[in-house]
Enzyme design. Sequence first.
Site, PDB file in Angstrom:
ATOM      1  CG  HIS A  77      -3.997  -3.611   2.638  1.00  0.00           C
ATOM      2  ND1 HIS A  77      -3.066  -3.214   3.567  1.00  0.00           N
ATOM      3  CD2 HIS A  77      -4.581  -2.478   2.175  1.00  0.00           C
ATOM      4  CE1 HIS A  77      -3.091  -1.898   3.683  1.00  0.00           C
ATOM      5  NE2 HIS A  77      -4.012  -1.430   2.842  1.00  0.00           N
ATOM      6  CD  GLU A 130      -1.953  -6.431   4.836  1.00  0.00           C
ATOM      7  OE1 GLU A 130      -2.206  -5.266   5.220  1.00  0.00           O
ATOM      8  OE2 GLU A 130      -1.429  -6.675   3.728  1.00  0.00           O
ATOM      9  CB  CYS A 139      -0.988  -0.046   1.169  1.00  0.00           C
ATOM     10  SG  CYS A 139      -2.376   1.095   0.972  1.00  0.00           S
TER      11      CYS A 139
END
Length: 196
Positions: free
Chosen positions: A176, A178, A76
């Site tokens: 993202h 994750e 990001c």
Amino acid sequence: MIAIINTGCANINSVRFAFERLGVTPEVLSDPNQLAKFDRAVLPGVGHANVAIKRLNEQGWKEAINAYQRPLMGICLGMQMLCDYSEEGDVTGLGIIDGSIKALQTGDLTSPHMGWNNINVTKAHPLTQGLSNDDQVYFVHSFAHELNDTTLASCEYGQAFSAIIAKDNYAGMQFHPEKSAKVGAQLLTNFMQWQV
């Protein structure tokens, strides 16, 4: 060993937990002098580019990241900081990956771009292995990297922009991983297996 670079500009825990789910325990690193001993590193970031770049410079991370010769991935805002310039705050980035970060032209769509969106793989690379153009990842951003030779995958939200970029041992993901479920886990696995 994986280092998660802690500049105070990101939610470190979500990135750490994502690697732990894959059986790897990364180390959160606050000392740039220790970076060189790690096999790979992640630069996460959220917030305003001006503040984040200022912290990188003040804490000595700029030199450590520029000297790093193993795989390093920005996430990001972390990705955006690796680039040449950002319109957000009118700041010079680290200049490691070619390209400028500009305000996302969303047209009639809401801004920031927040939520799931398809990515389109435009260039074969170890980081994009196993991905298809039906895969969706999770975005939260209002500035984006222009499409150029470093673009590995693109996305469209009002305009086309880079979703994954790479140059030499450096890479970035605008979304993202994750928070991107199975596709994100594949991408993090690809990063862990990436040899440069």
